[in-house]
Write an enzyme that holds these catalytic residues in place. Structure first.
Site, PDB file in Angstrom:
ATOM      1  N   ASP A 187       0.865  -1.183   0.000  1.00 46.33           N
ATOM      2  CA  ASP A 187       0.000   0.000   0.000  1.00 46.33           C
ATOM      3  C   ASP A 187       0.904   1.236   0.000  1.00 46.33           C
ATOM      4  O   ASP A 187       1.516   1.563   1.016  1.00 46.33           O
ATOM      5  CB  ASP A 187      -0.887   0.024   1.248  1.00 46.33           C
ATOM      6  CG  ASP A 187      -1.911  -1.106   1.282  1.00 46.33           C
ATOM      7  OD1 ASP A 187      -1.705  -2.113   0.587  1.00 46.33           O
ATOM      8  OD2 ASP A 187      -2.895  -0.973   2.031  1.00 46.33           O
ATOM      9  N   LYS A 225      -6.909   3.491  -2.538  1.00 43.77           N
ATOM     10  CA  LYS A 225      -7.208   3.409  -1.102  1.00 43.77           C
ATOM     11  C   LYS A 225      -7.401   4.812  -0.552  1.00 43.77           C
ATOM     12  O   LYS A 225      -6.647   5.728  -0.896  1.00 43.77           O
ATOM     13  CB  LYS A 225      -6.061   2.690  -0.395  1.00 43.77           C
ATOM     14  CG  LYS A 225      -6.158   2.628   1.128  1.00 43.77           C
ATOM     15  CD  LYS A 225      -4.958   1.873   1.691  1.00 43.77           C
ATOM     16  CE  LYS A 225      -4.869   1.970   3.206  1.00 43.77           C
ATOM     17  NZ  LYS A 225      -3.692   1.254   3.744  1.00 43.77           N
ATOM     18  N   LYS A 232     -10.229   0.423  -1.638  1.00 47.22           N
ATOM     19  CA  LYS A 232     -10.041   0.116  -0.222  1.00 47.22           C
ATOM     20  C   LYS A 232     -10.383   1.331   0.617  1.00 47.22           C
ATOM     21  O   LYS A 232      -9.835   2.411   0.422  1.00 47.22           O
ATOM     22  CB  LYS A 232      -8.603  -0.326   0.057  1.00 47.22           C
ATOM     23  CG  LYS A 232      -8.332  -0.626   1.542  1.00 47.22           C
ATOM     24  CD  LYS A 232      -6.927  -1.148   1.755  1.00 47.22           C
ATOM     25  CE  LYS A 232      -6.610  -1.297   3.238  1.00 47.22           C
ATOM     26  NZ  LYS A 232      -5.232  -1.805   3.474  1.00 47.22           N
TER      27      LYS A 232
END
Length: 222
Positions: free
Chosen positions: A91, A152, A182
């Site tokens: 991430d 995300k 996300k």
């Protein structure tokens, strides 16, 4: 329609990214992830490799975290090392300042550098609470063009806040069906988690996973 506890658990990255986290806490995180049936754990790169038995649980880590103000080369090197140490997913945090300067091309380039550096699944953290709607769309498009797998919402560390239903809806409208979305940051109860899923989230980053799952009124399967 409410998502079941079992289904929700399989969407969760069970997360511990506190700066003072210990290896003993990571061991407990792994055990809890296996018990709860979460998709993965998400930990800092310094906690890799994970030596505990993971079972079906995947390992995610972060890159350029939490500010995103690292050079593309530094982010790529961090992602490459984490992948070698067993991370299945990375991430990464974008350089938000570049995006706000209108340099989405440079944001795309840094994402592409990290994409090249890791064979695993790549999620791009855009800090949606700090962005305008147009900037959210631009960040999502840059992530898609660079070959990322997910966008995300948040690190959970930015003072502007974490995930919002509006941001998730916008991200899903921009890249949903091609990239995953996300939602992460500030999701502390089942109702909020369910709202994020209804808005289009396909993965959730949770630190208080047990409390969120315990709020479900349905213990059934999918």
């Amino acid at each position: 329609m409410e998502i079941t506890r079992t289904a929700l658990a399989t969407m969760v990255d069970h997360t511990l990214l506190k700066t003072d986290a210990t290896h003993a806490q990571i061991s407990a995180l792994v055990a809890e992830a296996r018990e709860l049936g979460t998709f993965s754990i998400c930990v800092s790169p310094s906690m890799l490799p994970i030596t505990e038995e993971l079972g079906e649980v995947k390992v995610a880590t972060v890159c350029g975290f939490p500010s995103g103000n690292h050079t593309p080369a530094a982010k790529a090197a961090e992602a490459a090392e984490s992948s070698k140490l067993g991370a299945d997913e990375v991430d990464m945090v974008i350089n938000i300042g570049l995006l706000k300067e209108g340099r989405a091309d440079l944001v795309e380039a840094e994402i592409a550098a990290v994409r090249q550096a890791t064979p695993g699944l790549l999620k791009v953290i855009i800090e949606s609470a700090a962005l305008t709607d147009d900037e959210i769309v631009a960040a999502c498009r840059a992530a898609e063009a660079a070959g990322a797998d997910y966008v995300k919402t948040s690190t959970g560390f930015h003072p502007a806040g974490g995930a919002s239903v509006h941001a998730v809806e916008l991200m899903a409208a921009t890249v949903g069906g091609r990239l995953g979305v996300k939602a992460s940051g500030g999701i502390r109860d089942y109702a909020t988690a369910n709202a994020m899923v209804e808005a289009g989230a396909t993965r959730l980053g949770l630190s208080g996973t047990r409390a969120v799952l315990d709020g479900s009124t349905d213990d059934g399967d999918y």
